[in-house]
Write a protein that holds these residues in place. Structure first.
Motif, PDB file in Angstrom:
ATOM      1  N   GLY A  43      28.969  40.184  36.012  1.00  0.00           N
ATOM      2  CA  GLY A  43      28.738  39.637  37.410  1.00  0.00           C
ATOM      3  C   GLY A  43      29.783  38.627  37.655  1.00  0.00           C
ATOM      4  N   PRO A  44      30.025  38.486  39.170  1.00  0.00           N
ATOM      5  CA  PRO A  44      31.082  37.702  39.603  1.00  0.00           C
ATOM      6  C   PRO A  44      30.714  36.171  39.001  1.00  0.00           C
ATOM      7  CG  PRO A  44      29.691  38.878  41.452  1.00  0.00           C
ATOM      8  CD  PRO A  44      29.078  39.194  39.931  1.00  0.00           C
ATOM      9  N   PHE A  89      36.695  38.247  44.542  1.00  0.00           N
ATOM     10  CA  PHE A  89      36.180  38.005  46.118  1.00  0.00           C
ATOM     11  C   PHE A  89      36.251  36.431  46.538  1.00  0.00           C
ATOM     12  CE2 PHE A  89      33.425  41.839  45.732  1.00  0.00           C
ATOM     13  CZ  PHE A  89      33.415  42.192  44.559  1.00  0.00           C
ATOM     14  N   LEU A 101      25.860  33.284  50.412  1.00  0.00           N
ATOM     15  CA  LEU A 101      27.412  33.482  50.570  1.00  0.00           C
ATOM     16  C   LEU A 101      27.521  34.616  51.193  1.00  0.00           C
ATOM     17  CD1 LEU A 101      28.458  32.379  46.665  1.00  0.00           C
ATOM     18  CD2 LEU A 101      28.789  31.153  48.807  1.00  0.00           C
ATOM     19  N   PHE A 103      30.439  37.341  51.377  1.00  0.00           N
ATOM     20  CA  PHE A 103      31.682  37.563  50.737  1.00  0.00           C
ATOM     21  C   PHE A 103      32.590  38.582  51.455  1.00  0.00           C
ATOM     22  CE2 PHE A 103      30.848  36.550  46.322  1.00  0.00           C
ATOM     23  CZ  PHE A 103      29.337  36.018  46.206  1.00  0.00           C
ATOM     24  N   GLY A 104      33.862  38.540  50.874  1.00  0.00           N
ATOM     25  CA  GLY A 104      34.951  39.395  51.465  1.00  0.00           C
ATOM     26  C   GLY A 104      34.614  40.895  50.549  1.00  0.00           C
TER      27      GLY A 104
ATOM     28  N   TYR B  33      18.304  33.957  43.759  1.00  0.00           N
ATOM     29  CA  TYR B  33      18.992  34.973  44.853  1.00  0.00           C
ATOM     30  C   TYR B  33      19.221  36.448  44.296  1.00  0.00           C
ATOM     31  CZ  TYR B  33      20.575  30.494  46.575  1.00  0.00           C
ATOM     32  OH  TYR B  33      20.558  28.858  46.976  1.00  0.00           O
ATOM     33  N   TYR B  35      21.356  39.926  45.482  1.00  0.00           N
ATOM     34  CA  TYR B  35      22.725  40.165  46.416  1.00  0.00           C
ATOM     35  C   TYR B  35      22.762  41.564  46.036  1.00  0.00           C
ATOM     36  CZ  TYR B  35      24.245  35.465  47.795  1.00  0.00           C
ATOM     37  OH  TYR B  35      24.445  34.321  48.110  1.00  0.00           O
ATOM     38  N   ARG B  37      25.762  44.880  46.129  1.00  0.00           N
ATOM     39  CA  ARG B  37      27.007  45.448  46.410  1.00  0.00           C
ATOM     40  C   ARG B  37      27.015  47.022  46.548  1.00  0.00           C
ATOM     41  NH1 ARG B  37      33.187  45.662  43.899  1.00  0.00           N
ATOM     42  NH2 ARG B  37      34.270  45.509  45.792  1.00  0.00           N
ATOM     43  N   ILE B  43      29.825  41.893  48.950  1.00  0.00           N
ATOM     44  CA  ILE B  43      28.533  41.600  48.118  1.00  0.00           C
ATOM     45  C   ILE B  43      27.942  41.060  49.216  1.00  0.00           C
ATOM     46  CG2 ILE B  43      27.239  40.402  46.292  1.00  0.00           C
ATOM     47  CD1 ILE B  43      29.995  40.450  44.486  1.00  0.00           C
ATOM     48  N   PHE B  45      24.187  39.264  50.833  1.00  0.00           N
ATOM     49  CA  PHE B  45      22.848  38.445  50.476  1.00  0.00           C
ATOM     50  C   PHE B  45      21.472  39.240  50.794  1.00  0.00           C
ATOM     51  CE2 PHE B  45      20.070  34.799  50.368  1.00  0.00           C
ATOM     52  CZ  PHE B  45      19.334  34.683  51.356  1.00  0.00           C
ATOM     53  N   PHE B  91      22.777  42.584  42.287  1.00  0.00           N
ATOM     54  CA  PHE B  91      22.983  41.227  41.428  1.00  0.00           C
ATOM     55  C   PHE B  91      21.669  40.139  41.703  1.00  0.00           C
ATOM     56  CE2 PHE B  91      27.135  42.177  39.726  1.00  0.00           C
ATOM     57  CZ  PHE B  91      27.541  42.803  40.796  1.00  0.00           C
ATOM     58  N   PHE B 106      25.748  34.388  38.306  1.00  0.00           N
ATOM     59  CA  PHE B 106      25.347  35.745  38.474  1.00  0.00           C
ATOM     60  C   PHE B 106      24.871  36.283  36.968  1.00  0.00           C
ATOM     61  CE2 PHE B 106      26.022  36.775  42.967  1.00  0.00           C
ATOM     62  CZ  PHE B 106      26.762  35.905  43.507  1.00  0.00           C
TER      63      PHE B 106
END
Lengths: 113, 115
Positions: A43-44, A89, A101, A103-104, B33, B35, B37, B43, B45, B91, B106
């Motif tokens: 994960g990020p 990101f 958030l 995100f890009g 949370y 999320y 992608r 990514i 929310f 995520f 995450f």
């Protein structure tokens, strides 16, 4: 409508070089700008973050530069290493919703040895 | 400290079937949370729990998605019935509080493929 625009989509840098990733945002209510690093299958993970009251923040080889008037911020990775190869990101959020958030689209960085 | 755990890591289902994703946040983290992608895009929310309450579900795509967090511990995200466009990596993340000094942690994500 993408609120945070990130470029480039991919980047190849030689070991020891400087990696630069750019982001631009539209919403002036954003006041928290983190960068996340993601390795394949993981994960990020938060790398570094900045608030608009400063123009630069440095942590080790990683630096965020922030231009409030241009609504842009960038990540610089100095002395890039093969271990830095990952997807990066940028993100932004508003006060009171810091972890909601935006995100890009991510930048895939490959550092060649 | 154990990190955010998600299960399964991968799921392949057919269109019209049901899938349930599970997330175990870091112990003591009230904020959870989800999320998503999709197809290499950003990514996005989906929603935010504070303990067992939905604080913000503005990112949920439609009523085929149902998130729960009974007891304020683990959370599930159910997709029923699944559609092709639901494919992506889901995520889960958790944080201790809502300040920027309490960053998001995450999980490794669940890769969902709907065929």
């Amino acid at each position: 409508q993408q609120q945070v625009k990130q470029s480039p989509q991919s980047l190849i840098v030689q070991k020891g070089g400087i990696s630069i990733i750019n982001c631009a945002y539209e919403n002036t209510a954003f006041d928290y700008f983190p960068w996340y690093q993601q390795f394949p299958g993981k994960g990020p993970a938060l790398l570094i973050a900045i608030r608009p009251d400063v123009s630069e923040k440095k942590e080790g080889r990683f630096t965020i530069s922030f231009n409030k008037s241009a609504k842009q911020f960038s990540l610089h990775i100095m002395d890039s290493q093969p271990g830095d190869s990952a997807t990066y990101f940028c993100a932004a959020s508003r006060s009171g919703a810091t972890n909601k958030l935006i995100f890009g689209t991510g930048t895939l960085l490959a550092v060649q040895p | 400290e154990a990190g955010v755990t998600q299960f399964p890591s991968h799921s392949v289902i057919e269109k019209g079937q049901t899938v349930t994703l599970r997330c175990d946040p870091i112990s003591g983290h009230d904020n959870l949370y989800w999320y998503r992608r999709v197809m290499g895009k950003e990514i996005k929310f989906l929603l935010h729990f504070v303990k067992e309450s939905k604080q913000d579900e503005s990112g949920m795509p439609n009523n085929r998605f149902l998130a729960e967090r009974t007891g304020g511990t683990y959370s599930t995200l159910k997709v029923q019935p699944a559609e092709l466009e639901d494919s992506g990596v889901y995520f889960c993340a958790s944080s201790q509080d809502l300040t920027s000094g309490s960053p998001l942690h995450f999980g490794n994500g669940t890769r969902l493929t709907v065929t």
